[in-house]
Structure formats: C-alpha cells, structure tokens
Design a protein around this motif. Structure first.
Motif, mmCIF file in Angstrom:
data_model
loop_
_atom_site.group_PDB
_atom_site.id
_atom_site.type_symbol
_atom_site.label_atom_id
_atom_site.label_comp_id
_atom_site.label_asym_id
_atom_site.label_seq_id
_atom_site.Cartn_x
_atom_site.Cartn_y
_atom_site.Cartn_z
ATOM 1 N N PHE A 1 0.832 -1.201 0.000
ATOM 2 C CA PHE A 1 0.000 0.000 0.000
ATOM 3 C C PHE A 1 0.874 1.260 0.000
ATOM 4 C CE2 PHE A 1 -2.437 3.232 2.432
ATOM 5 C CZ PHE A 1 -3.487 3.398 1.556
ATOM 6 N N VAL A 2 1.895 1.290 0.843
ATOM 7 C CA VAL A 2 2.800 2.442 0.900
ATOM 8 C C VAL A 2 3.515 2.612 -0.445
ATOM 9 C CG1 VAL A 2 4.939 3.317 1.949
ATOM 10 C CG2 VAL A 2 3.080 2.474 3.397
ATOM 11 N N SER A 3 3.966 1.523 -1.036
ATOM 12 C CA SER A 3 4.634 1.598 -2.344
ATOM 13 C C SER A 3 3.699 2.156 -3.403
ATOM 14 C CB SER A 3 5.124 0.215 -2.785
ATOM 15 O OG SER A 3 6.127 -0.236 -1.927
ATOM 16 N N PHE A 4 2.478 1.658 -3.426
ATOM 17 C CA PHE A 4 1.498 2.133 -4.403
ATOM 18 C C PHE A 4 1.200 3.609 -4.203
ATOM 19 C CE2 PHE A 4 -2.990 3.052 -5.333
ATOM 20 C CZ PHE A 4 -2.963 2.891 -6.711
ATOM 21 N N MET A 5 0.964 4.015 -2.954
ATOM 22 C CA MET A 5 0.636 5.409 -2.682
ATOM 23 C C MET A 5 1.824 6.322 -3.016
ATOM 24 S SD MET A 5 -2.474 5.306 -1.945
ATOM 25 C CE MET A 5 -2.849 6.917 -1.294
ATOM 26 N N SER A 6 3.025 5.891 -2.722
ATOM 27 C CA SER A 6 4.212 6.677 -3.057
ATOM 28 C C SER A 6 4.352 6.826 -4.564
ATOM 29 C CB SER A 6 5.468 6.024 -2.484
ATOM 30 O OG SER A 6 5.412 6.018 -1.085
ATOM 31 N N MET A 7 4.098 5.732 -5.292
ATOM 32 C CA MET A 7 4.203 5.737 -6.741
ATOM 33 C C MET A 7 3.190 6.694 -7.374
ATOM 34 S SD MET A 7 4.058 2.442 -9.283
ATOM 35 C CE MET A 7 2.358 2.079 -8.884
ATOM 36 N N THR A 8 2.012 6.791 -6.766
ATOM 37 C CA THR A 8 0.973 7.662 -7.327
ATOM 38 C C THR A 8 1.129 9.110 -6.881
ATOM 39 O OG1 THR A 8 -0.575 7.241 -5.508
ATOM 40 C CG2 THR A 8 -0.713 5.786 -7.442
ATOM 41 N N GLY A 9 2.064 9.365 -5.968
ATOM 42 C CA GLY A 9 2.285 10.728 -5.504
ATOM 43 C C GLY A 9 1.372 11.139 -4.361
ATOM 44 N N ALA A 10 0.585 10.212 -3.846
ATOM 45 C CA ALA A 10 -0.321 10.507 -2.726
ATOM 46 C C ALA A 10 0.443 10.270 -1.427
ATOM 47 C CB ALA A 10 -1.556 9.625 -2.796
ATOM 48 N N HIS A 11 0.968 11.324 -0.851
ATOM 49 C CA HIS A 11 1.816 11.184 0.338
ATOM 50 C C HIS A 11 1.068 11.501 1.635
ATOM 51 C CE1 HIS A 11 5.273 10.529 -2.182
ATOM 52 N NE2 HIS A 11 4.923 11.575 -2.899
ATOM 53 N N SER A 12 -0.148 11.977 1.533
ATOM 54 C CA SER A 12 -0.917 12.342 2.721
ATOM 55 C C SER A 12 -1.218 11.100 3.563
ATOM 56 C CB SER A 12 -2.226 13.007 2.304
ATOM 57 O OG SER A 12 -2.998 13.308 3.434
ATOM 58 N N GLY A 13 -0.809 11.126 4.812
ATOM 59 C CA GLY A 13 -1.088 10.028 5.726
ATOM 60 C C GLY A 13 -0.100 8.888 5.695
ATOM 61 N N LEU A 14 0.850 8.923 4.765
ATOM 62 C CA LEU A 14 1.793 7.808 4.662
ATOM 63 C C LEU A 14 2.696 7.697 5.881
ATOM 64 C CD1 LEU A 14 2.919 7.573 0.941
ATOM 65 C CD2 LEU A 14 1.320 6.156 2.209
ATOM 66 N N GLU A 15 3.018 8.812 6.494
ATOM 67 C CA GLU A 15 3.872 8.753 7.682
ATOM 68 C C GLU A 15 3.176 7.996 8.807
ATOM 69 O OE1 GLU A 15 7.327 8.709 9.248
ATOM 70 O OE2 GLU A 15 6.996 9.600 7.281
ATOM 71 N N SER A 16 1.879 8.177 8.929
ATOM 72 C CA SER A 16 1.115 7.440 9.948
ATOM 73 C C SER A 16 1.115 5.943 9.653
ATOM 74 C CB SER A 16 -0.322 7.953 10.006
ATOM 75 O OG SER A 16 -0.350 9.290 10.395
ATOM 76 N N VAL A 17 0.977 5.601 8.386
ATOM 77 C CA VAL A 17 1.004 4.183 8.002
ATOM 78 C C VAL A 17 2.387 3.605 8.285
ATOM 79 C CG1 VAL A 17 0.733 2.535 6.102
ATOM 80 C CG2 VAL A 17 -0.792 4.521 6.255
ATOM 81 N N ARG A 18 3.427 4.345 7.958
ATOM 82 C CA ARG A 18 4.790 3.882 8.233
ATOM 83 C C ARG A 18 5.020 3.700 9.733
ATOM 84 N NH1 ARG A 18 6.387 7.824 3.873
ATOM 85 N NH2 ARG A 18 6.808 6.525 2.061
ATOM 86 N N HIS A 19 4.427 4.548 10.527
ATOM 87 C CA HIS A 19 4.544 4.435 11.983
ATOM 88 C C HIS A 19 3.923 3.114 12.463
ATOM 89 C CE1 HIS A 19 4.949 5.876 16.077
ATOM 90 N NE2 HIS A 19 3.688 5.528 16.295
ATOM 91 N N ILE A 20 2.765 2.764 11.927
ATOM 92 C CA ILE A 20 2.115 1.492 12.285
ATOM 93 C C ILE A 20 2.965 0.320 11.789
ATOM 94 C CG2 ILE A 20 0.079 0.031 11.885
ATOM 95 C CD1 ILE A 20 -0.372 2.346 13.881
ATOM 96 N N ILE A 21 3.540 0.443 10.607
ATOM 97 C CA ILE A 21 4.414 -0.618 10.080
ATOM 98 C C ILE A 21 5.582 -0.853 11.035
ATOM 99 C CG2 ILE A 21 6.087 -1.165 8.264
ATOM 100 C CD1 ILE A 21 4.112 0.106 6.263
ATOM 101 N N LYS A 22 6.232 0.227 11.464
ATOM 102 C CA LYS A 22 7.366 0.089 12.389
ATOM 103 C C LYS A 22 6.931 -0.576 13.689
ATOM 104 C CE LYS A 22 9.993 3.983 10.606
ATOM 105 N NZ LYS A 22 10.460 5.346 10.851
ATOM 106 N N TYR A 23 5.766 -0.210 14.176
ATOM 107 C CA TYR A 23 5.255 -0.815 15.410
ATOM 108 C C TYR A 23 5.039 -2.325 15.213
ATOM 109 C CZ TYR A 23 2.143 -2.212 19.130
ATOM 110 O OH TYR A 23 1.575 -2.876 20.168
#
Length: 114
Positions: free
Chosen positions: A88-110
């Motif tokens: 999901f993060v890869s897809f969103m990054s590829m499409t240029g939609a960066h809003s909220g990705l930091e929160s998703v990455r935070h959950i991934i790290k957890y």
C-alpha cells in the motif's frame, strides 16, 4: 477472511465501450475483462491494506489485543499484514499521494517489532 487474503467483495466497474463499428472496438472489447479484473484486484488490495491498518492501530492502542490478532493470522505473526501495508505504501508513493503515509509507516514500524 484475514488481512493477508483478498476479501470476496465485488464492486462493479462500468466502462464505456462504443457499439458503433470502429477499428479499435474489437481491442476495447478484449480489454474490458482485463481492466475489470485489475480493478477488482486493486480494490481487494486496498481493502486488505485498510483492514491491516485498522488492526495495527487496534494492536498499538490496546496491547492486550496483540496476541489475539497474531493468533488469527495464518503465520501467527503480523507478516501478512505487513506485506499488505508495504504494498500500500509503495502504491501510494508511486501515485504521488503522500498524505497520511507517515502514519502508516509508523504502524508498520510498530508491527515489525511486535
């Protein structure tokens, strides 16, 4: 159903395919099933990622749920959920939609340390 598995939810995608005789009409007709299948796969992938995100947030804020969520996973780990979230993060990054990705990455790290 579990987050690592695509749910069996069907949404209908309607594509306009002209019925008049046109040199490309035949190609459009053959593309319809492939586009429809790709759309269903994308929907399933996004739903799986959102489910994984919700379960990850639940686990993060309610530590008593961590073991229960893990035990429901086929691998008894968060591996399937992490796979969905990374895609999901890869897809969103590829499409240029960066809003909220930091929160998703935070959950991934957890989830990676749990």
């Amino acid at each position: 159903w579990y987050p690592g598995q695509a749910p069996h939810i069907h949404m209908h995608i309607t594509l306009y395919i002209p019925t008049h005789t046109h040199p490309h009409t035949h190609a459009h007709t053959h593309m319809h099933p492939a586009l429809s299948q790709a759309g269903r796969h994308m929907e399933d992938s996004i739903l799986a990622a959102y489910a994984a995100l919700l379960l990850g947030i639940l686990a993060k804020h309610h530590h008593d749920c961590v073991d229960h969520v893990k035990n429901e996973m086929p691998s008894k780990t968060f591996a399937e959920m992490l796979e969905d979230l990374h895609r999901f993060v890869s897809f969103m990054s590829m499409t240029g939609a960066h809003s909220g990705l930091e929160s998703v990455r935070h959950i991934i790290k957890y989830l990676e340390v749990m």
